[in-house]
Enzyme design. Structure first.
Site, PDB file in Angstrom:
ATOM      1  N   HIS A 138     -10.240  -0.334  -0.494  1.00 54.15           N
ATOM      2  CA  HIS A 138     -10.391  -1.722  -0.398  1.00 54.15           C
ATOM      3  C   HIS A 138     -11.422  -2.058   0.112  1.00 54.15           C
ATOM      4  O   HIS A 138     -12.302  -2.802   1.482  1.00 54.15           O
ATOM      5  CB  HIS A 138      -9.605  -1.761   0.864  1.00 54.15           C
ATOM      6  CG  HIS A 138      -8.963  -3.114   1.264  1.00 54.15           C
ATOM      7  ND1 HIS A 138      -8.267  -4.331   0.835  1.00 54.15           N
ATOM      8  CD2 HIS A 138      -8.476  -3.411   3.447  1.00 54.15           C
ATOM      9  CE1 HIS A 138      -8.350  -4.863   1.381  1.00 54.15           C
ATOM     10  NE2 HIS A 138      -8.512  -4.653   2.805  1.00 54.15           N
TER      11      HIS A 138
ATOM     12  N   HIS B 242      -0.124  -3.169   7.003  1.00 51.84           N
ATOM     13  CA  HIS B 242      -1.456  -3.028   7.680  1.00 51.84           C
ATOM     14  C   HIS B 242      -1.025  -1.563   8.313  1.00 51.84           C
ATOM     15  O   HIS B 242      -0.875  -1.709   9.348  1.00 51.84           O
ATOM     16  CB  HIS B 242      -2.201  -4.156   8.436  1.00 51.84           C
ATOM     17  CG  HIS B 242      -2.339  -5.461   7.821  1.00 51.84           C
ATOM     18  ND1 HIS B 242      -1.531  -6.095   7.122  1.00 51.84           N
ATOM     19  CD2 HIS B 242      -3.950  -5.808   7.098  1.00 51.84           C
ATOM     20  CE1 HIS B 242      -2.554  -7.263   6.506  1.00 51.84           C
ATOM     21  NE2 HIS B 242      -3.823  -6.337   5.947  1.00 51.84           N
TER      22      HIS B 242
ATOM     23  N   ASP C 252      -3.257  -1.838   4.289  1.00 47.77           N
ATOM     24  CA  ASP C 252      -4.590  -1.752   4.550  1.00 47.77           C
ATOM     25  C   ASP C 252      -5.340  -1.403   6.029  1.00 47.77           C
ATOM     26  O   ASP C 252      -5.186  -1.198   6.314  1.00 47.77           O
ATOM     27  CB  ASP C 252      -4.356  -3.230   3.635  1.00 47.77           C
ATOM     28  CG  ASP C 252      -4.311  -3.781   2.603  1.00 47.77           C
ATOM     29  OD1 ASP C 252      -3.726  -3.108   1.528  1.00 47.77           O
ATOM     30  OD2 ASP C 252      -4.608  -5.025   2.096  1.00 47.77           O
TER      31      ASP C 252
ATOM     32  N   HIS D  62     -15.985  -4.117   4.527  1.00 46.64           N
ATOM     33  CA  HIS D  62     -14.369  -5.151   4.812  1.00 46.64           C
ATOM     34  C   HIS D  62     -14.652  -6.370   5.284  1.00 46.64           C
ATOM     35  O   HIS D  62     -14.868  -7.353   6.271  1.00 46.64           O
ATOM     36  CB  HIS D  62     -13.617  -4.350   5.905  1.00 46.64           C
ATOM     37  CG  HIS D  62     -11.895  -5.456   6.337  1.00 46.64           C
ATOM     38  ND1 HIS D  62     -11.572  -6.755   6.099  1.00 46.64           N
ATOM     39  CD2 HIS D  62     -10.499  -4.984   5.436  1.00 46.64           C
ATOM     40  CE1 HIS D  62     -10.420  -7.397   6.015  1.00 46.64           C
ATOM     41  NE2 HIS D  62      -9.575  -6.495   5.525  1.00 46.64           N
TER      42      HIS D  62
HETATM   43 ZN   LIG Z   1      -7.521  -5.378   4.504  1.00 46.89          ZN
END
Ligand SMILES: [Zn+2]
Length: 214
Positions: free
Chosen positions: A85, A179, A34, A89
């Protein structure tokens, strides 16, 4: 606004809206990354995946995609899957109903402009939908995704610990959250995540992009 860690620690309570948490069939698992694309983290992760012979799924952030679209296309060219995503954010529950829908639509627009493709999957930032973003996700034809395990790599922990956490729950059907950017987390570098890839590969389970498992 709570910290990233505080939000993710309590994510289990928020899973009131249904989304994919693991895959029921097959003998492989999925690694997902992510928060990119990010020149500080994504290239090292791509190289580590290539070295290990793993194809993964990258849940990209719209604003990151606008800045680093070539990096996103490189991930695609190297055989990985891209998914959505969000655009900024932000935690969708903090947005107005229209704001949550707009964030998703804006992210989708950025994705299509950068890649010429339509994503299949959406993972909400911090694993939290609002009712409105959940409905927008369905309206836009996106499949909602959470995860079944994580490497806690939003914190400053070494590669060995990330790999240990991931490997512990790496069973067929697992969806692993990692991530490839530090942009939305307090740690100084995504290098430990890239280094953990080779250790995770040693677990011996086939690792495929999410879309390849469904
Ligand atoms: Zn995230």
């Amino acid at each position: 606004m709570p910290s990233y860690g505080e939000l993710v620690d309590t994510v289990e309570r928020w899973r009131e809206l249904p989304a994919l948490e693991r895959i029921d069939s097959g003998d492989a698992a999925a690694l997902t990354f992510d928060d990119g694309p990010d020149p500080d983290g994504t290239p090292a992760v791509l190289d580590a995946l290539d070295a290990a012979g793993i194809k993964a799924t990258f849940f990209v952030v719209g604003e990151q995609l606008m800045r680093h679209h070539a990096l996103a296309r490189e991930a695609l060219g190297r055989g990985h899957e891209l998914a959505l995503h969000g655009f900024e954010h932000v935690e969708h529950g903090t947005l107005s109903p229209q704001g949550a829908r707009d964030d998703l639509a804006r992210a989708l627009g950025a994705f299509e402009a950068a890649t010429g493709r339509k994503p299949r999957f959406f993972r909400p930032p911090y694993g939290r939908f609002s009712e409105h973003s959940f409905r927008a996700c369905a309206d836009l034809g996106l499949e909602p995704v959470y995860w079944s395990s994580w490497g806690m790599d939003w914190e400053e922990i070494p590669a060995e610990r990330i790999a240990e956490l991931v490997t512990r729950d790496l069973t067929p059907g697992a969806i692993v959250l990692l991530h490839d950017s530090t942009r939305y987390a307090p740690r100084p570098s995504a290098r430990p995540t890239a280094e953990a890839v080779a250790l995770i590969a040693k677990a011996g389970i086939a690792l495929k992009p999410l879309g390849g498992l469904l």
